[in-house]
Scaffold this motif. Structure first.
Motif, PDB file in Angstrom:
ATOM      1  N   CYS A   2      -0.449   3.206   6.996  1.00  0.00           N
ATOM      2  CA  CYS A   2      -0.802   2.407   5.829  1.00  0.00           C
ATOM      3  C   CYS A   2      -0.773   0.923   6.188  1.00  0.00           C
ATOM      4  N   ARG A   3      -1.769   0.166   5.687  1.00  0.00           N
ATOM      5  CA  ARG A   3      -1.875  -1.253   6.022  1.00  0.00           C
ATOM      6  C   ARG A   3      -0.933  -2.126   5.190  1.00  0.00           C
ATOM      7  N   HIS A   4      -0.072  -1.499   4.397  1.00  0.00           N
ATOM      8  CA  HIS A   4       0.862  -2.273   3.582  1.00  0.00           C
ATOM      9  C   HIS A   4       2.201  -2.441   4.298  1.00  0.00           C
ATOM     10  N   ARG A   5       2.856  -1.301   4.667  1.00  0.00           N
ATOM     11  CA  ARG A   5       4.116  -1.368   5.399  1.00  0.00           C
ATOM     12  C   ARG A   5       4.150  -0.436   6.632  1.00  0.00           C
ATOM     13  N   SER A  19      -8.256  12.651  -0.046  1.00  0.00           N
ATOM     14  CA  SER A  19      -7.682  11.310   0.016  1.00  0.00           C
ATOM     15  C   SER A  19      -6.305  11.381   0.653  1.00  0.00           C
ATOM     16  N   PHE A  20      -5.786  10.211   1.047  1.00  0.00           N
ATOM     17  CA  PHE A  20      -4.490  10.129   1.706  1.00  0.00           C
ATOM     18  C   PHE A  20      -3.641   9.081   0.991  1.00  0.00           C
ATOM     19  N   LEU A  21      -2.446   9.489   0.570  1.00  0.00           N
ATOM     20  CA  LEU A  21      -1.577   8.665  -0.260  1.00  0.00           C
ATOM     21  C   LEU A  21      -0.348   8.227   0.520  1.00  0.00           C
ATOM     22  N   CYS A  22      -0.063   6.935   0.494  1.00  0.00           N
ATOM     23  CA  CYS A  22       1.169   6.433   1.094  1.00  0.00           C
ATOM     24  C   CYS A  22       2.331   6.728   0.154  1.00  0.00           C
ATOM     25  N   SER A  23       3.331   7.415   0.655  1.00  0.00           N
ATOM     26  CA  SER A  23       4.454   7.828  -0.188  1.00  0.00           C
ATOM     27  C   SER A  23       5.427   6.688  -0.475  1.00  0.00           C
ATOM     28  N   PHE A  24       5.212   5.514   0.134  1.00  0.00           N
ATOM     29  CA  PHE A  24       6.122   4.387  -0.077  1.00  0.00           C
ATOM     30  C   PHE A  24       5.724   3.569  -1.305  1.00  0.00           C
ATOM     31  N   HIS A  25       4.493   3.053  -1.316  1.00  0.00           N
ATOM     32  CA  HIS A  25       4.053   2.239  -2.439  1.00  0.00           C
ATOM     33  C   HIS A  25       2.788   2.752  -3.119  1.00  0.00           C
ATOM     34  N   GLY A  26       2.269   3.869  -2.641  1.00  0.00           N
ATOM     35  CA  GLY A  26       1.175   4.501  -3.358  1.00  0.00           C
ATOM     36  C   GLY A  26      -0.213   4.002  -3.039  1.00  0.00           C
ATOM     37  N   LYS A  51      -9.756  -4.915  -1.312  1.00  0.00           N
ATOM     38  CA  LYS A  51      -9.537  -3.578  -0.745  1.00  0.00           C
ATOM     39  C   LYS A  51     -10.399  -3.338   0.484  1.00  0.00           C
ATOM     40  N   SER A  52     -11.549  -3.971   0.584  1.00  0.00           N
ATOM     41  CA  SER A  52     -12.446  -3.731   1.718  1.00  0.00           C
ATOM     42  C   SER A  52     -11.858  -4.223   3.035  1.00  0.00           C
ATOM     43  N   GLN A  53     -10.852  -5.101   2.974  1.00  0.00           N
ATOM     44  CA  GLN A  53     -10.258  -5.654   4.190  1.00  0.00           C
ATOM     45  C   GLN A  53      -8.994  -4.921   4.632  1.00  0.00           C
ATOM     46  N   TRP A  54      -8.561  -3.919   3.846  1.00  0.00           N
ATOM     47  CA  TRP A  54      -7.262  -3.297   4.130  1.00  0.00           C
ATOM     48  C   TRP A  54      -7.352  -1.786   4.286  1.00  0.00           C
ATOM     49  N   GLY A  55      -8.461  -1.321   4.850  1.00  0.00           N
ATOM     50  CA  GLY A  55      -8.596   0.101   5.153  1.00  0.00           C
ATOM     51  C   GLY A  55      -7.816   0.493   6.399  1.00  0.00           C
ATOM     52  N   LEU A  56      -7.725   1.789   6.622  1.00  0.00           N
ATOM     53  CA  LEU A  56      -7.058   2.298   7.826  1.00  0.00           C
ATOM     54  C   LEU A  56      -7.837   1.872   9.064  1.00  0.00           C
TER      55      LEU A  56
END
Length: 350
Positions: A2-5, A19-26, A51-56
């Motif tokens: 995930c591009r968040h954490r 789809s694929f869900l991050c279990s930390f922040h969703g 959102k277009s800049q933070w894909g996998l």
């Protein structure tokens, strides 16, 4: 990740998902890796998260070879076929014996091992020497005179005809030269177990088919042994009744994940596949991996001290005997024992 954490968004070994869900922040991604939603876009990000800049992150190079999938993060890397080079010739002995190719059997086995991943990689690159001592307990575990099972003589086995090979890319392997009958000279000894006898009979029965497909050199060649595709993809072919593929994933300098799968011809009868799975759970999963892991962990503990780091270690076995082979691709050593592949592995690593 995930591009968040950095949390893994796919933790299943098999299956399908839309789809694929991050279990930390969703944060949620579609099957192409695009970020499609995140909680609190308005109240948290005030509508300013692009959102277009933070894909996998996509793996830029993904190629396949006869069912194996390789990924590479270097866009300028050579093609997979060029990278495999001479090793492809040996991989075919495992992957392309019969029409239809191979399939995974027995599921994935995951082990987290203390030690640096290169200890496992250099062993699979052609270290048969370790089996004489490391796996000596197998001899006593399987020996049963009443059942007609003789001790598995590793020391004697390593004097049987065989070859070691390596290439400039750092790939390496070592294997037995099989008898002209197609029965593995060591691993398929039916006196060791009934299941190994079933597998050995299967290889004997399919020998001529393999010879017509790949040539006699590969039907009777160094297919019964261990190998490494640099840096961390390993395989065992027909060793004590089972064939496997493995990946060593570093988890820092002091431990790594060891993933291993059984692999078999798709066209093999069900009874043969079941026998190979049983062999797999004895060797290497049940016995050999534990033996090896103990040594890798012990080496790592020893090398952590300042004295060990100042020492040189001996890698000279077989030095001066390596050279081209009239039959087999790559640079070879004319027997089963030697450290030429390990020397080349570390040269490639450097």
């Amino acid at each position: 990740a995930c591009r968040h954490r950095g949390m893994s968004v796919c933790r299943a070994d098999v299956g399908n998902a839309k789809s694929f869900l991050c279990s930390f922040h969703g944060w949620t991604y579609d099957s192409a890796g695009n970020l499609i939603s995140a909680p609190n876009l308005e109240s948290g990000y005030h509508g300013q998260l692009d959102k277009s800049q933070w894909g996998l992150v996509a793996v830029p190079r993904v190629e396949t070879y006869k069912g194996l999938i390789f990924g590479c993060f270097a866009p300028e890397a050579p093609s997979l076929l060029d990278y495999l080079g001479e090793m492809a010739w040996y991989l075919d002995c495992l992957l392309d014996r019969r029409e239809g190719g191979t399939e995974i059997i027995g599921g994935v086995h995951k082990m987290r091992t203390r030690g640096n991943w290169k200890l496992a990689a250099e062993q699979f690159a052609g270290d048969n020497y370790h089996a004489i001592m490391t796996h000596v307990s197998v001899r006593d575990a399987w020996a049963d005179p009443q059942a007609g099972r003789a001790p598995a003589g590793f020391s004697k086995a390593m004097t049987l005809p065989g070859r070691q090979f390596s290439s400039r890319q750092g790939h390496g392997m070592a294997g037995f030269l099989l008898k002209s009958s197609g029965v593995p000279s060591f691993s398929g000894d039916p006196s060791i177990s009934e299941d190994q006898g079933i597998v050995a009979d299967y290889y004997k029965a399919t020998r001529n088919e393999v010879a017509n497909r790949l040539g006699a050199e590969r039907a009777d060649g160094p297919a019964d042994g261990a190998g490494l595709v640099f840096p961390n993809f390993a395989f065992l072919s027909g060793v004590l009744g089972s064939s496997t593929i493995a990946v060593f994933q570093p988890r820092g300098p002091h431990q790594f994940d060891h993933w291993r799968w059984g692999i078999m011809d798709k066209a093999a009868p069900k009874a043969v596949k079941e026998a190979m799975v049983r062999c797999l759970h004895v060797w290497p999963i049940g016995v050999a991996d534990a033996d090896d892991g103990e040594n890798w962990g012990g080496i790592q503990a020893s090398l952590g001290g300042p004295m060990a780091q100042s020492l040189k270690f001996n890698y000279q076995m077989g030095m001066g005997t390596e050279g081209p082979d009239s039959v087999y691709p790559g640079t070879g050593v004319p027997n089963m024992l030697g450290e030429f592949p390990q020397r080349r592995f570390y040269r490639r690593w450097l």
